[in-house]
Design a protein around this motif. Structure first.
Motif, mmCIF file in Angstrom:
data_model
loop_
_atom_site.group_PDB
_atom_site.id
_atom_site.type_symbol
_atom_site.label_atom_id
_atom_site.label_comp_id
_atom_site.label_asym_id
_atom_site.label_seq_id
_atom_site.Cartn_x
_atom_site.Cartn_y
_atom_site.Cartn_z
ATOM 1 N N UNK A 168 40.134 41.341 52.014
ATOM 2 C CA UNK A 168 41.458 41.826 51.763
ATOM 3 C C UNK A 168 41.683 43.042 51.034
ATOM 4 N N UNK A 169 40.698 43.017 49.753
ATOM 5 C CA UNK A 169 40.631 44.254 48.791
ATOM 6 C C UNK A 169 40.309 45.396 49.534
ATOM 7 N N UNK A 170 39.256 45.366 50.298
ATOM 8 C CA UNK A 170 38.725 46.647 50.952
ATOM 9 C C UNK A 170 39.978 47.070 51.850
ATOM 10 N N UNK A 171 40.606 46.138 52.660
ATOM 11 C CA UNK A 171 41.597 46.532 53.665
ATOM 12 C C UNK A 171 42.865 47.497 52.818
ATOM 13 N N UNK A 172 43.302 46.827 51.349
ATOM 14 C CA UNK A 172 44.232 47.512 50.808
ATOM 15 C C UNK A 172 43.647 48.940 50.115
ATOM 16 N N UNK A 173 42.428 48.950 49.963
ATOM 17 C CA UNK A 173 41.912 50.238 49.518
ATOM 18 C C UNK A 173 42.277 51.095 50.578
ATOM 19 N N UNK A 174 41.849 50.681 51.722
ATOM 20 C CA UNK A 174 42.104 51.628 53.069
ATOM 21 C C UNK A 174 43.110 52.193 53.324
ATOM 22 N N UNK A 200 42.072 53.396 42.053
ATOM 23 C CA UNK A 200 42.298 54.710 41.426
ATOM 24 C C UNK A 200 41.201 55.276 42.586
ATOM 25 N N UNK A 201 41.498 56.586 43.005
ATOM 26 C CA UNK A 201 40.636 57.563 43.848
ATOM 27 C C UNK A 201 39.938 56.611 44.899
ATOM 28 N N UNK A 202 40.518 55.766 45.372
ATOM 29 C CA UNK A 202 40.116 54.933 46.533
ATOM 30 C C UNK A 202 38.992 53.967 46.134
ATOM 31 N N UNK A 203 39.087 53.483 44.721
ATOM 32 C CA UNK A 203 38.048 52.616 44.325
ATOM 33 C C UNK A 203 38.769 51.594 43.583
ATOM 34 N N UNK A 204 38.139 50.311 43.758
ATOM 35 C CA UNK A 204 38.685 49.280 43.045
ATOM 36 C C UNK A 204 38.336 49.244 41.739
ATOM 37 N N UNK A 205 39.111 49.173 40.598
ATOM 38 C CA UNK A 205 38.615 49.240 39.125
ATOM 39 C C UNK A 205 39.037 48.022 38.505
ATOM 40 N N UNK A 206 39.787 47.283 38.946
ATOM 41 C CA UNK A 206 40.188 45.884 38.297
ATOM 42 C C UNK A 206 40.887 44.825 39.460
ATOM 43 N N UNK A 207 40.434 43.565 39.477
ATOM 44 C CA UNK A 207 40.977 42.628 40.203
ATOM 45 C C UNK A 207 41.029 41.351 39.284
ATOM 46 N N UNK A 208 42.186 40.816 39.406
ATOM 47 C CA UNK A 208 42.597 39.526 38.581
ATOM 48 C C UNK A 208 43.354 38.517 39.452
ATOM 49 N N UNK A 209 42.813 37.275 39.566
ATOM 50 C CA UNK A 209 43.577 36.313 40.275
ATOM 51 C C UNK A 209 44.338 35.357 39.333
ATOM 52 N N UNK A 210 45.634 35.221 39.533
ATOM 53 C CA UNK A 210 46.416 34.770 38.451
ATOM 54 C C UNK A 210 46.691 33.101 38.905
ATOM 55 N N UNK A 211 47.269 32.393 37.988
ATOM 56 C CA UNK A 211 47.467 31.116 38.298
ATOM 57 C C UNK A 211 48.859 30.723 37.755
ATOM 58 N N UNK A 212 49.358 29.615 38.399
ATOM 59 C CA UNK A 212 50.572 29.191 38.090
ATOM 60 C C UNK A 212 52.038 29.958 38.592
ATOM 61 N N UNK A 213 51.774 30.530 39.698
ATOM 62 C CA UNK A 213 52.834 31.459 40.173
ATOM 63 C C UNK A 213 53.300 31.050 41.744
ATOM 64 N N UNK A 214 52.692 30.092 42.142
ATOM 65 C CA UNK A 214 52.945 29.639 43.611
ATOM 66 C C UNK A 214 54.315 29.533 43.867
ATOM 67 N N UNK A 215 55.035 29.763 44.688
ATOM 68 C CA UNK A 215 56.400 29.357 44.934
ATOM 69 C C UNK A 215 57.266 30.398 44.240
ATOM 70 N N UNK A 216 57.023 31.546 43.451
ATOM 71 C CA UNK A 216 57.886 32.132 42.700
ATOM 72 C C UNK A 216 58.636 32.891 43.744
#
Length: 305
Positions: A168-174, A200-216
């Motif tokens: 999904x990350x590569x798709x979002x970059x595209x 930035x500039x078509x590149x993924x420079x940071x990715x984090x998965x959070x916890x505790x936010x299901x159903x927000x």
């Protein structure tokens, strides 16, 4: 940088129509497919289709149906692997060729994941930020072969040929396109935890998965405040620890956090522009949001590098 991950099928080329491409993606409770055709050198959307599912076991049937509905030609398919099927790890990049790195990943990553080495399918992209006195790094995408085999088998009953799997990350970059400024994407599907991406500039420079936010939801002001805090922490890390320029915008690609009130609240807390995510693609302007991922997967196949 690679545009596609988990490209497992390079030998399946003979007889494939180069002017027809299909992107398939699961999204919330649907499977979506987009068929692109190239006419006089220009790619355009030929057909889209959605299958609604209520049980995870129905996804495989829906993938087959969606693919057959958008095209019965012998063309290439790029399938978006659901984000909960893979992990992303940051590792030091060895001084090897790309092919050698991929071959070694099941063994160099086996102690970091709960997957038997013989079942690890892994690929990587270069980490674009190089800090002084630090070795080169790479973002490694890891999935379990036993999980993705049913997805691969979906295409036994289609004329289309599965050529690659992507994240999904590569798709979002595209879909985001190239932009010299850094922007943040907050991504959350229904009933799943959110992720924070900085691109930035078509590149993924940071990715984090959070916890505790299901159903927000839009009404959970306290949880929205907590989400804003996590976003701010990621911004601070990017700008202070990685010594990068300021984030220009926070873009929401969320199933349940798109109201004007939430955007305004986040913008006030973060002192940054907050908007709903809109793909930087003319083709995306004519399709519903549920087709974004499938469209992005197809677009990745039009730009093979």
């Amino acid at each position: 940088m690679k545009k596609r991950l988990f490209s497992l099928f390079p030998w399946l080329q003979q007889g494939i129509d180069p002017n027809c491409i299909i992107g398939v993606a699961t999204y919330a409770k649907t499977v979506n497919a987009v068929c692109l055709k190239q006419i006089q050198g220009l790619w355009q959307i030929e057909k889209t289709h959605t299958e609604y599912v209520t049980d995870l076991r129905d996804y495989t049937t829906a993938i087959t149906t969606c693919t057959n509905e958008v095209s019965r030609q012998t063309c290439a398919v790029n399938l978006v692997v659901p984000h909960y099927f893979y992990q992303i790890l940051q590792m030091e990049k060895p001084n090897l060729t790309d092919e050698e790195i991929i071959q070694s990943l099941p063994w160099t990553s086996k102690d970091l994941v709960n997957i038997a080495p013989e079942n690890i399918v892994a690929d990587f992209i270069d980490y674009p930020i190089a800090l002084p006195m630090q070795s080169k790094k790479m973002n490694v995408f890891i999935t379990d072969k036993q999980q993705i085999i049913p997805l691969i088998n979906c295409f036994i009953d289609t004329d289309a040929v599965l050529r690659s799997l992507t994240s999904e990350e590569m798709v979002l970059l595209a879909l985001f396109g190239k932009n010299k400024d850094a922007h943040m994407l907050v991504v959350q599907h229904a009933d799943t935890e959110p992720r924070i991406l900085i691109v930035r500039d078509g590149q993924l420079v940071l990715v984090r998965r959070l916890n505790g936010f299901i159903g927000i939801t839009d009404k959970d002001s306290a949880v929205v405040d907590a989400l804003a805090l996590e976003i701010q922490r990621s911004m601070d890390f990017f700008e202070s620890q990685l010594k990068q320029p300021p984030i220009r915008s926070v873009q929401l690609q969320c199933d349940s956090l798109s109201s004007l009130a939430v955007r305004a609240e986040l913008a006030e807390l973060l002192q940054t522009k907050v908007v709903d995510f809109q793909p930087n693609s003319d083709m995306a302007k004519g399709v519903e949001k549920q087709f974004y991922y499938a469209l992005g997967a197809a677009l990745l196949m039009t730009n093979k590098d």
